[in-house]
Motif scaffolding. Structure first.
Motif, PDB file in Angstrom:
ATOM      1  N   PRO A  10     -13.833 -10.490  -5.530  1.00  7.47           N
ATOM      2  CA  PRO A  10     -14.976 -11.343  -5.888  1.00  7.47           C
ATOM      3  C   PRO A  10     -15.835 -11.765  -4.697  1.00  7.47           C
ATOM      4  CG  PRO A  10     -12.943 -12.632  -5.939  1.00  7.47           C
ATOM      5  CD  PRO A  10     -12.549 -11.222  -5.595  1.00  7.47           C
ATOM      6  N   GLN A  57      -2.329   2.557  -3.853  1.00  7.09           N
ATOM      7  CA  GLN A  57      -3.001   2.459  -5.164  1.00  7.09           C
ATOM      8  C   GLN A  57      -3.442   1.031  -5.505  1.00  7.09           C
ATOM      9  OE1 GLN A  57      -4.231   5.068  -6.583  1.00  7.09           O
ATOM     10  NE2 GLN A  57      -3.207   6.336  -5.061  1.00  7.09           N
ATOM     11  N   PRO A  58      -2.543   0.030  -5.438  1.00  9.25           N
ATOM     12  CA  PRO A  58      -3.030  -1.328  -5.758  1.00  9.25           C
ATOM     13  C   PRO A  58      -4.081  -1.815  -4.764  1.00  9.25           C
ATOM     14  CG  PRO A  58      -0.742  -1.392  -4.991  1.00  9.25           C
ATOM     15  CD  PRO A  58      -1.089   0.054  -5.202  1.00  9.25           C
ATOM     16  N   SER A  67     -12.685  -4.407  -6.586  1.00 14.46           N
ATOM     17  CA  SER A  67     -13.116  -5.452  -7.515  1.00 14.46           C
ATOM     18  C   SER A  67     -13.051  -6.857  -6.939  1.00 14.46           C
ATOM     19  CB  SER A  67     -12.254  -5.372  -8.776  1.00 14.46           C
ATOM     20  OG  SER A  67     -10.938  -5.769  -8.470  1.00 14.46           O
ATOM     21  N   GLN A 105      -7.427  -0.362  -5.812  1.00 16.34           N
ATOM     22  CA  GLN A 105      -7.886  -1.020  -7.040  1.00 16.34           C
ATOM     23  C   GLN A 105      -8.412  -2.423  -6.755  1.00 16.34           C
ATOM     24  OE1 GLN A 105      -5.519  -1.070 -10.713  1.00 16.34           O
ATOM     25  NE2 GLN A 105      -4.298   0.547  -9.812  1.00 16.34           N
ATOM     26  N   LEU A 106      -7.674  -3.153  -5.922  1.00 17.65           N
ATOM     27  CA  LEU A 106      -8.055  -4.538  -5.638  1.00 17.65           C
ATOM     28  C   LEU A 106      -9.369  -4.600  -4.874  1.00 17.65           C
ATOM     29  CD1 LEU A 106      -4.650  -6.129  -4.620  1.00 17.65           C
ATOM     30  CD2 LEU A 106      -6.069  -6.691  -6.611  1.00 17.65           C
ATOM     31  N   ARG A 132     -27.084  32.018 -21.320  1.00 24.69           N
ATOM     32  CA  ARG A 132     -27.314  32.208 -22.758  1.00 24.69           C
ATOM     33  C   ARG A 132     -26.676  33.495 -23.253  1.00 24.69           C
ATOM     34  NH1 ARG A 132     -32.318  29.685 -21.665  1.00 24.69           N
ATOM     35  NH2 ARG A 132     -33.226  31.564 -20.806  1.00 24.69           N
ATOM     36  N   ALA A 137     -12.066 -16.654  -4.583  1.00 23.57           N
ATOM     37  CA  ALA A 137     -10.990 -17.456  -5.176  1.00 23.57           C
ATOM     38  C   ALA A 137      -9.725 -16.639  -5.394  1.00 23.57           C
ATOM     39  CB  ALA A 137     -11.458 -18.034  -6.519  1.00 23.57           C
ATOM     40  N   PHE A 138      -9.765 -15.348  -5.021  1.00 23.34           N
ATOM     41  CA  PHE A 138      -8.621 -14.478  -5.269  1.00 23.34           C
ATOM     42  C   PHE A 138      -7.748 -14.370  -4.034  1.00 23.34           C
ATOM     43  CE2 PHE A 138      -6.706 -10.251  -5.006  1.00 23.34           C
ATOM     44  CZ  PHE A 138      -5.984 -10.221  -6.191  1.00 23.34           C
ATOM     45  N   ARG A 139      -6.445 -14.439  -4.215  1.00 33.19           N
ATOM     46  CA  ARG A 139      -5.539 -14.161  -3.095  1.00 33.19           C
ATOM     47  C   ARG A 139      -4.317 -13.405  -3.604  1.00 33.19           C
ATOM     48  NH1 ARG A 139      -4.197 -18.239   0.579  1.00 33.19           N
ATOM     49  NH2 ARG A 139      -6.283 -19.106   0.335  1.00 33.19           N
ATOM     50  N   THR A 140      -3.802 -12.534  -2.725  1.00 35.59           N
ATOM     51  CA  THR A 140      -2.653 -11.726  -3.134  1.00 35.59           C
ATOM     52  C   THR A 140      -1.741 -11.518  -1.935  1.00 35.59           C
ATOM     53  OG1 THR A 140      -1.974  -9.644  -4.132  1.00 35.59           O
ATOM     54  CG2 THR A 140      -3.824  -9.531  -2.665  1.00 35.59           C
ATOM     55  N   ARG A 141      -0.486 -11.281  -2.234  1.00 37.48           N
ATOM     56  CA  ARG A 141       0.473 -10.870  -1.197  1.00 37.48           C
ATOM     57  C   ARG A 141       1.042  -9.531  -1.606  1.00 37.48           C
ATOM     58  NH1 ARG A 141       2.302 -14.165   2.674  1.00 37.48           N
ATOM     59  NH2 ARG A 141       1.650 -16.347   2.581  1.00 37.48           N
ATOM     60  N   LEU A 142       0.886  -8.533  -0.722  1.00 32.69           N
ATOM     61  CA  LEU A 142       1.414  -7.199  -1.006  1.00 32.69           C
ATOM     62  C   LEU A 142       2.562  -6.900  -0.047  1.00 32.69           C
ATOM     63  CD1 LEU A 142      -1.844  -5.055  -1.400  1.00 32.69           C
ATOM     64  CD2 LEU A 142      -0.240  -5.671  -3.205  1.00 32.69           C
ATOM     65  N   ALA A 143       3.632  -6.304  -0.587  1.00 36.66           N
ATOM     66  CA  ALA A 143       4.769  -5.915   0.255  1.00 36.66           C
ATOM     67  C   ALA A 143       4.359  -4.753   1.155  1.00 36.66           C
ATOM     68  CB  ALA A 143       5.933  -5.502  -0.641  1.00 36.66           C
ATOM     69  N   PRO A 181       0.912  -0.403   0.116  1.00 40.14           N
ATOM     70  CA  PRO A 181       0.883   0.489  -1.048  1.00 40.14           C
ATOM     71  C   PRO A 181      -0.568   0.809  -1.406  1.00 40.14           C
ATOM     72  CG  PRO A 181       1.668  -1.713  -1.677  1.00 40.14           C
ATOM     73  CD  PRO A 181       1.520  -1.717  -0.193  1.00 40.14           C
TER      74      PRO A 181
END
Lengths: 372, 372
Positions: free
Chosen positions: B82, B72-73, B80, B76-77, B276, B100-106, B70
């Protein structure tokens, strides 16, 4: 009637009026800019019916009088004039000359234009109560709480920012019924009053105070009106803002007093992690879960796209617990805080307090956790 | 399947795809970002049905495969994150780890996603005609004429920019039927073809070329498609743009050849004076009158607010006359010109030519005067 003044000075002061004067209005006179010729001063004035604004600036003036010129073309022209000086000749129309450029603008008759009442150096009938504050203090009081004002028609009073004057100081408060922000200025005030300023007018006042930057502002309160006056260089700016009727319901009782858990985190790192994790949050409630553990907090969110998590170091005092917030509310509450932020929990579903970890900075916010 | 690469590199290349991939589309697959794992390269791809874009970047890659995340996310991710590195693990879903950030995207199934055909290093069936241009030349050819393309549904072909390849060079042309802009690049081309690129796709191509900045671009033409390929550092960007059907009607005949009056003015001073004076112009036709006299030109306009005028020095050759233009058209035609501008009049009501006074800069515009 003739005025000569530096173009840059005129353009700079016009910028104060440019956002107040509407380009369209149900009262067409509000789309005009007022010019008043006084002794060694040109006074610019305008209104949108909610906020009246006047800017006085030193100028070489011959004659006197009040005139209304069409604001939009005047703003556009002055910004781009070729000369360093501007000459305005006022009579049946306005003749403006600058360098090789000259124009004639039609004027509107001044009859029917509302009387604008600005605060005077001393208390008056319109403004019986007066006080003086540093510009930056008032600006801080307004901008720290503005975000929490409501956008909803429901409970209209929450669409304003309440200013409270008392012996113990001046306080600004905003709330939308779900969260609250307040800023306490420890500076005894000579009267005890509350006044609710519409949030949009707060934005206009803040914009003018930012433009002025430093110095002192006279705050003058009267029935239904808040007046402000500030000197700027050899000129001045005065505002009169229509107040909302009524006052906030008692909000003190929602501010928690007992905290089983006190957490301290680096504000900017907390905001950044919240922004990242909340990308994955549910689009309806923006829910982010916080799991406090010894020395760290785990932020996590889950929505249609998947899930995300991040861990941050935290200093804890009390019993670790789990809590969930609307990430947007938490981010806005943290917004005015730099350095270390304190997040004090009264429980997993009762209101939390957010404030700078350092004592005495005057700002605090209340955010209610989401039910788990 | 695993990819490791620097965050900044990924974020930078994603910016090319960010404006092409729509956040909503009648074909939901277009809202996904494609990731293809190849040998030592991660290939990002996306499409909006009009423009297909692919960006390849060097990366540490294990395995291969094509995936849809996907968009858009993901955008965005990545902006940003870290950490300095990003690790992507692709399988049933996408696991992304940074600091320190982790994500799972479908992920979405790749079946049904359209086949994207980009130009290859050598002519192919899809792209039988190929040429190479300096990036800055193509960028100049597109941005100099883009403004003149039409916004109207009427005569749809004018909503595109026509590229003409021939032995005498490459030319770009845009028109809305009332004015015309063309840019002639004196660089013999190996084939003779015309192609009309939708103006919105021209903007996307120009944005990518600006991002790349320098180097050479391969232009590949095939039936209904314009392909572009450019190397960037250790990576590459390729585009495939759907062409419009048809070509411009013969426009050469509206370009005037005889000029009773040739005027030369400083372009920036002319633009400023026009801005003018046109503040006072009629809101419908934006009419500004030009009165040429020996050594100077008087600009004047008159509308509801009043009137304005300004005089500029000008070098004249021929018989002074009076002429009126739509100020916006004149300003846009002057837009690409720096230094001295030439305004050549074929008469008070017949088309005028606007071009840089200096010879050989390739740009010219045709504007028709307003009837007096």
């Amino acid at each position: 009637m003739r005025v000569i003044l530096p173009k840059n000075l005129l353009a700079e002061r016009l910028s104060f009026l440019e956002r107040v004067i509407p380009s369209r209005s149900s009262n067409p006179l509000f789309t005009y800019l007022g010019l008043a010729l006084g002794q060694d001063a040109l006074v610019l004035f305008g209104s949108n019916g909610e906020v009246d604004l006047e800017a006085g600036l030193p100028a070489e003036v011959q004659g006197e009088g009040r005139y209304l010129v069409p604001a939009q073309p005047f703003f556009q022209l002055v910004r781009s004039l070729p000369g360093e000086q501007v000459e305005l000749v006022l009579g049946g129309d306005l003749e403006l000359v600058s360098g090789a450029f000259r124009t004639r603008l039609a004027l509107a008759p001044t009859e029917g234009y509302p009387e604008l009442s600005f605060p005077e150096p001393h208390p008056s009938e319109t403004y019986p109560w007066q006080t003086t504050l540093p510009v930056e203090d008032l600006l801080r009081a307004l901008t720290h709480v503005r975000y929490a004002a409501s956008h909803e028609e429901y409970r209209a009073i929450f669409r304003g920012v309440q200013l409270e004057f008392s012996e113990s100081g001046m306080r600004s408060v905003a709330s939308d019924g779900y969260r609250l922000a307040l800023y306490q200025l420890e500076r005894p005030q000579p009267f005890q009053k509350k006044a609710v300023v519409p949030a949009r007018s707060v934005d206009e006042v803040a914009r003018v105070l930012k433009g002025v930057g430093a110095g002192e502002v006279v705050l003058a309160l009267g029935p239904g009106t808040l007046g402000l006056a500030v000197r700027e260089g050899e000129g001045w700016v005065r505002l009169a803002v229509r107040l909302m009727e009524g006052e906030f319901p008692d909000y003190e009782r929602v501010i928690p007093k007992e905290f089983p858990l006190k957490a301290t985190l680096e504000a900017e790192a907390f905001r950044e992690a919240l922004r990242r994790v909340s990308v994955l949050a549910d689009k309806q409630n923006h829910r982010v879960d916080l799991f406090f553990q010894e020395g760290r907090v785990l932020l996590s969110a889950e929505g249609d796209y998947g899930k995300g998590q991040e861990e941050l170091p935290v200093a804890l005092e009390g019993t670790p617990l789990a809590v969930a917030y609307n990430a947007r509310y938490l981010l806005e509450a943290l917004g005015p805080i730099s350095g270390q932020a304190a997040l004090w929990l009264s429980g997993p579903t009762s209101p939390s307090l957010i404030r700078p970890a350092e004592e005495g900075l005057g700002y605090q916010a209340v955010v209610v956790p989401l039910r788990v």
